[in-house]
Motif scaffolding. Sequence first.
Motif, PDB file in Angstrom:
ATOM      1  N   HIS A  36      25.051   0.414  69.260  1.00 29.24           N
ATOM      2  CA  HIS A  36      25.395  -0.102  67.938  1.00 29.24           C
ATOM      3  C   HIS A  36      25.262   0.984  66.865  1.00 29.24           C
ATOM      4  CE1 HIS A  36      24.265  -4.434  69.398  1.00 29.24           C
ATOM      5  NE2 HIS A  36      25.210  -3.862  70.131  1.00 29.24           N
ATOM      6  N   PRO A  37      26.035   0.877  65.774  1.00 30.35           N
ATOM      7  CA  PRO A  37      25.978   1.898  64.704  1.00 30.35           C
ATOM      8  C   PRO A  37      24.559   2.133  64.197  1.00 30.35           C
ATOM      9  CG  PRO A  37      27.813   0.391  64.334  1.00 30.35           C
ATOM     10  CD  PRO A  37      27.025  -0.176  65.474  1.00 30.35           C
ATOM     11  N   GLN A  38      24.219   3.409  64.041  1.00 33.51           N
ATOM     12  CA  GLN A  38      22.905   3.810  63.547  1.00 33.51           C
ATOM     13  C   GLN A  38      23.063   4.452  62.174  1.00 33.51           C
ATOM     14  OE1 GLN A  38      19.906   3.440  65.633  1.00 33.51           O
ATOM     15  NE2 GLN A  38      21.409   2.106  66.616  1.00 33.51           N
ATOM     16  N   GLU A  39      22.491   3.831  61.148  1.00 32.37           N
ATOM     17  CA  GLU A  39      22.518   4.445  59.818  1.00 32.37           C
ATOM     18  C   GLU A  39      21.549   5.625  59.806  1.00 32.37           C
ATOM     19  OE1 GLU A  39      20.640   3.257  55.629  1.00 32.37           O
ATOM     20  OE2 GLU A  39      22.298   1.920  56.210  1.00 32.37           O
ATOM     21  N   TYR A  40      22.027   6.803  59.369  1.00 34.07           N
ATOM     22  CA  TYR A  40      21.155   7.975  59.378  1.00 34.07           C
ATOM     23  C   TYR A  40      21.025   8.647  58.017  1.00 34.07           C
ATOM     24  CZ  TYR A  40      25.490  10.750  59.647  1.00 34.07           C
ATOM     25  OH  TYR A  40      26.723  11.307  59.397  1.00 34.07           O
ATOM     26  N   PHE A  41      21.846   8.255  57.048  1.00 34.23           N
ATOM     27  CA  PHE A  41      21.748   8.883  55.729  1.00 34.23           C
ATOM     28  C   PHE A  41      22.285   7.915  54.683  1.00 34.23           C
ATOM     29  CE2 PHE A  41      23.529  11.644  52.334  1.00 34.23           C
ATOM     30  CZ  PHE A  41      22.348  12.265  51.932  1.00 34.23           C
ATOM     31  N   LYS A  42      21.561   7.857  53.542  1.00 33.15           N
ATOM     32  CA  LYS A  42      21.987   6.946  52.474  1.00 33.15           C
ATOM     33  C   LYS A  42      21.419   7.450  51.155  1.00 33.15           C
ATOM     34  CE  LYS A  42      21.953   1.935  51.523  1.00 33.15           C
ATOM     35  NZ  LYS A  42      21.438   0.636  52.035  1.00 33.15           N
ATOM     36  N   VAL A  43      22.249   7.465  50.138  1.00 28.19           N
ATOM     37  CA  VAL A  43      21.818   7.843  48.786  1.00 28.19           C
ATOM     38  C   VAL A  43      21.887   6.601  47.919  1.00 28.19           C
ATOM     39  CG1 VAL A  43      22.229   9.300  46.775  1.00 28.19           C
ATOM     40  CG2 VAL A  43      22.614  10.208  49.077  1.00 28.19           C
ATOM     41  N   PRO A  44      20.744   6.025  47.531  1.00 28.55           N
ATOM     42  CA  PRO A  44      20.764   4.812  46.706  1.00 28.55           C
ATOM     43  C   PRO A  44      21.392   5.091  45.342  1.00 28.55           C
ATOM     44  CG  PRO A  44      18.590   5.185  47.655  1.00 28.55           C
ATOM     45  CD  PRO A  44      19.374   6.429  47.878  1.00 28.55           C
TER      46      PRO A  44
END
Length: 231
Positions: free
Chosen positions: A221-229
Amino acid sequence: MDDRRTRWGRIVSLAALFLSACSGPPATNVEEAGRLAESQVAKEARHRTEERLRATVREYVDHTSLHLGLLVLQDTCAPGAAKQWIDANGNDTYEVRCSMEVTAYFGADRRRIEAVLDELLTAGERAGSTTMFTHVTDERILDYYRHPGRDGQTEPGVMAAPDRDLFWDTLYQDRPPVRVSEPRRCYHALPPPNRCLKEPETATVAAIRQRYGIVFELPLHPQEYFKVPRK
């Protein structure tokens, strides 16, 4: 007449005030999202995630008789949406969000389906294993292949875990067999760092089936690895 004008003026003022209150940040433009997704922090997270997903696939090969025939990797970085006031889905809470998913296609001898599944469940019971499936969670599926069709049971063709599924070609159903499908074609129009890899490029599910007899599909399943709030 003056009262009507006054009421109309109040309505216009309230409408303007409402629209002003409802205004929010616009969607992140593609160039800015790309700049954020190419940061050093994002690159390091991307590398770690890809290594971890590939290591998981290798574990199935190293501890079972499955043969890896095709691997598809999809790496997607999506810009944040404009402020959502109706049916909000959270896409307006970040500037950019990156996730990665891998799907592996394996070949196996269809005459050894019971043995292959037993290997898979045994591999999941090793200390530190990341293959997830065990005799404790999925023994009933192995039981089906020991006694195909007993008590009117339907051939399963899938095992599920929180972060992945495992599908395979069915063998014994009375209706036409359910077969693993070819992967979707890679969409290359998105700008970097978006990627879609197919390894090997010329491999097909049909060719894997022809060579080995049966195909297993493992979508991680897709793995979130980076996010800028969004501030």
